[in-house]
Write an enzyme that holds these catalytic residues in place. Structure first.
Site, PDB file in Angstrom:
ATOM      1  N   CYS A  89       2.090  -6.070  -5.360  1.00 37.76           N
ATOM      2  CA  CYS A  89       2.567  -4.902  -6.118  1.00 37.76           C
ATOM      3  C   CYS A  89       4.081  -4.816  -6.264  1.00 37.76           C
ATOM      4  O   CYS A  89       4.570  -3.893  -6.910  1.00 37.76           O
ATOM      5  CB  CYS A  89       2.036  -3.621  -5.479  1.00 37.76           C
ATOM      6  SG  CYS A  89       0.227  -3.572  -5.432  1.00 37.76           S
ATOM      7  N   HIS A 117       7.260   4.399  -3.995  1.00 39.61           N
ATOM      8  CA  HIS A 117       6.023   3.718  -4.398  1.00 39.61           C
ATOM      9  C   HIS A 117       4.898   4.746  -4.549  1.00 39.61           C
ATOM     10  O   HIS A 117       4.194   4.759  -5.551  1.00 39.61           O
ATOM     11  CB  HIS A 117       5.677   2.660  -3.353  1.00 39.61           C
ATOM     12  CG  HIS A 117       4.674   1.660  -3.792  1.00 39.61           C
ATOM     13  ND1 HIS A 117       4.718   1.024  -5.009  1.00 39.61           N
ATOM     14  CD2 HIS A 117       3.574   1.155  -3.147  1.00 39.61           C
ATOM     15  CE1 HIS A 117       3.699   0.175  -5.104  1.00 39.61           C
ATOM     16  NE2 HIS A 117       2.996   0.238  -3.989  1.00 39.61           N
ATOM     17  N   GLU A 138       6.619   5.360   3.927  1.00 39.97           N
ATOM     18  CA  GLU A 138       7.774   5.401   3.023  1.00 39.97           C
ATOM     19  C   GLU A 138       8.742   6.514   3.410  1.00 39.97           C
ATOM     20  O   GLU A 138       9.963   6.326   3.388  1.00 39.97           O
ATOM     21  CB  GLU A 138       7.302   5.628   1.591  1.00 39.97           C
ATOM     22  CG  GLU A 138       6.756   4.392   0.910  1.00 39.97           C
ATOM     23  CD  GLU A 138       6.709   4.587  -0.584  1.00 39.97           C
ATOM     24  OE1 GLU A 138       7.630   4.098  -1.272  1.00 39.97           O
ATOM     25  OE2 GLU A 138       5.769   5.237  -1.065  1.00 39.97           O
ATOM     26  N   LYS A 165       2.954   7.336 -10.172  1.00 41.66           N
ATOM     27  CA  LYS A 165       1.624   6.741 -10.332  1.00 41.66           C
ATOM     28  C   LYS A 165       0.570   7.691 -10.893  1.00 41.66           C
ATOM     29  O   LYS A 165      -0.349   7.241 -11.592  1.00 41.66           O
ATOM     30  CB  LYS A 165       1.179   6.122  -9.012  1.00 41.66           C
ATOM     31  CG  LYS A 165       1.960   4.847  -8.720  1.00 41.66           C
ATOM     32  CD  LYS A 165       1.526   4.166  -7.463  1.00 41.66           C
ATOM     33  CE  LYS A 165       2.234   2.814  -7.342  1.00 41.66           C
ATOM     34  NZ  LYS A 165       3.698   2.916  -7.327  1.00 41.66           N
ATOM     35  N   HIS A 177      -1.835   3.143 -10.657  1.00 46.31           N
ATOM     36  CA  HIS A 177      -1.132   2.082  -9.939  1.00 46.31           C
ATOM     37  C   HIS A 177      -1.335   0.801 -10.742  1.00 46.31           C
ATOM     38  O   HIS A 177      -2.414   0.215 -10.734  1.00 46.31           O
ATOM     39  CB  HIS A 177      -1.703   1.942  -8.532  1.00 46.31           C
ATOM     40  CG  HIS A 177      -0.900   1.036  -7.644  1.00 46.31           C
ATOM     41  ND1 HIS A 177       0.052   0.161  -8.129  1.00 46.31           N
ATOM     42  CD2 HIS A 177      -0.914   0.852  -6.295  1.00 46.31           C
ATOM     43  CE1 HIS A 177       0.594  -0.510  -7.128  1.00 46.31           C
ATOM     44  NE2 HIS A 177       0.024  -0.103  -6.011  1.00 46.31           N
ATOM     45  N   PHE A 222       0.868  -5.136  -0.437  1.00 53.39           N
ATOM     46  CA  PHE A 222       0.052  -5.798   0.574  1.00 53.39           C
ATOM     47  C   PHE A 222       0.751  -7.079   1.002  1.00 53.39           C
ATOM     48  O   PHE A 222       1.406  -7.757   0.193  1.00 53.39           O
ATOM     49  CB  PHE A 222      -1.318  -6.149  -0.009  1.00 53.39           C
ATOM     50  CG  PHE A 222      -2.298  -5.009  -0.031  1.00 53.39           C
ATOM     51  CD1 PHE A 222      -1.931  -3.732   0.365  1.00 53.39           C
ATOM     52  CD2 PHE A 222      -3.598  -5.219  -0.456  1.00 53.39           C
ATOM     53  CE1 PHE A 222      -2.842  -2.688   0.343  1.00 53.39           C
ATOM     54  CE2 PHE A 222      -4.523  -4.182  -0.474  1.00 53.39           C
ATOM     55  CZ  PHE A 222      -4.144  -2.916  -0.082  1.00 53.39           C
TER      56      PHE A 222
END
Length: 403
Positions: free
Chosen positions: A154, A287, A298, A319, A324, A383
């Site tokens: 991502c 994010h 975060e 998002k 996403h 990830f």
């Protein structure tokens, strides 16, 4: 010799709620989401919401994978916005640096399902390599410079933008198309379903009721130019891209480090390259996936870098507007943030109503916020523990960004 300065002269958007940068700006101002109930793939009979793009005039099978179609639409928008098409011999040296997470997975799925249909296999096989996305963009517009596809889950488009920034800063390029694209695929839909990472309701970043992400598809592409190159041709400059950083968590295949260790390092490196202090950052686009582990990590990383100031530093997640978009998220969300900066507006985080105590930072909610932003940071995580931070400032330099 000092590094060359890099500016953004073109913005291209392909998203569920907008098919151009101007339309995205309006969607953010009006809090309009493109997420809808959809079942693009049958996963155990469950129906999810998704950010599905309606591409105008799309042909179902013209040999291009859908991810390339998304990227080509955004690239065309970015080039038109930049005004480069009316200029001289820039195409032969302009580069392409695009990021993707799942790449042309739809073509791979078609090849696997084609069975004995050799025509179908041949039609889709050339699109299967991840390199096909950047290749298709370069071929369509005749761009003969640096050519690369970047993939790191991502953060892919964020990495692509950072690397394109470096190419121009070091004098190896004057013009780069940078960003990323990802399409909704069975691979991503089934994978995140197995991980139980997708919400059955709505994406609520930083809300104590959050229970997962909503997937989306799209593309965000920016035209990056060396400052003098842009000035010589009288280009309109949206903003200056002035620094980036990347670092890993070295923690877990899917879960972020609880203290956002890698993200802290990425933000620190981005500030150092930009030559800025934490006091000069006015806003952070996070994010913000809406998953239980991501959002608190975060916020913890933000506190680790900005200290006590983190409590009053505005942040948001975009998002809930288009889902996403995986490898495209960094570019799309940086574009959305730059559009807000140009309009003195901080888009609110949709669906965030009851802030989680673990996310006790200044999340922009409700109607959004009228506020001048001179310098912003956009952060993305992935990830595998990858993290990227990008720093952008208003151009021409004014206020705190000029110091």
């Amino acid at each position: 010799m000092s590094p060359h300065r890099v500016v953004i002269t073109g913005l291209g958007v392909t998203a569920a709620n907008a098919l151009s940068a101007d339309k995205l700006a309006q969607a953010l101002l009006n809090r309009r989401s493109g997420i809808r109930r959809a079942a693009p793939f049958d996963i155990e009979g469950r129906t999810y919401s998704a950010g599905v793009v309606d591409l105008p005039g799309e042909t179902p099978d013209n040999g291009l994978d859908r991810v390339s179609k998304l990227a080509l639409h955004a690239a065309e928008q970015a080039l038109r916005d930049s005004g480069l098409e009316a200029q001289g011999n820039w195409r032969e040296v302009a580069g392409v640096m695009l990021g993707t997470s799942r790449g042309p997975a739809l073509s791979l799925e078609q090849v696997i399902r084609s069975g004995g249909d050799e025509d179908a296999r041949r039609r889709h096989f050339g699109e299967v390599p991840f390199s096909s996305i950047a290749r298709n963009v370069a071929d369509r517009f005749g761009l003969g410079g640096i050519l690369s596809t970047v993939t790191m889950a991502c953060v892919s488009s964020s990495l692509a933008m950072g690397r394109a920034l470096d190419e121009i800063r070091q004098g190896r390029a004057s013009v780069m198309l940078a960003g990323g694209a990802d399409a909704l695929t069975l691979l991503s839909f089934s994978g995140f379903s197995v991980l139980r990472a997708m919400t059955p309701t709505v994406c609520r970043p930083f809300d104590h009721r959050r229970n997962g992400m909503v997937l989306g598809e799209g593309a965000g592409i920016l035209v990056l130019e060396e400052l003098n190159h842009a000035r010589q041709r009288g280009a309109r400059i949206h903003a200056e891209l002035c620094g980036w950083g990347t670092a890993g968590d070295a923690h877990h295949p899917t879960s972020p480090h609880p203290e956002g260790r890698g993200l802290q390092q990425a933000m620190t490196l981005a500030l150092r390259q930009a030559g800025l202090t934490t006091e000069q950052i006015d806003f952070v686009n996070l994010h913000g996936t809406g998953t239980p582990a991501n959002d608190p990590a975060e916020c913890q990383a933000l506190r680790g870098v900005f200290g006590a100031r983190a409590a009053a530093l505005p942040v948001n997640s975009l998002k809930p507007y288009f889902g996403h978009t995986l490898g495209a998220s960094g570019a799309l969300e940086l574009i959305g943030s730059v559009l807000g900066m140009a309009r003195d507006f901080l888009p609110p985080t949709l669906n965030c109503e009851e802030l989680d105590p673990k996310c006790d930072v200044d999340v922009v909610r409700g109607e959004g916020r009228a506020q001048r932003i001179d310098t912003l940071m956009s952060t993305k995580s992935a990830f595998g523990g990858a993290n990227v931070a990008l720093v952008t400032r208003r151009f021409p330099e004014t206020g705190r960004a000029a110091r």
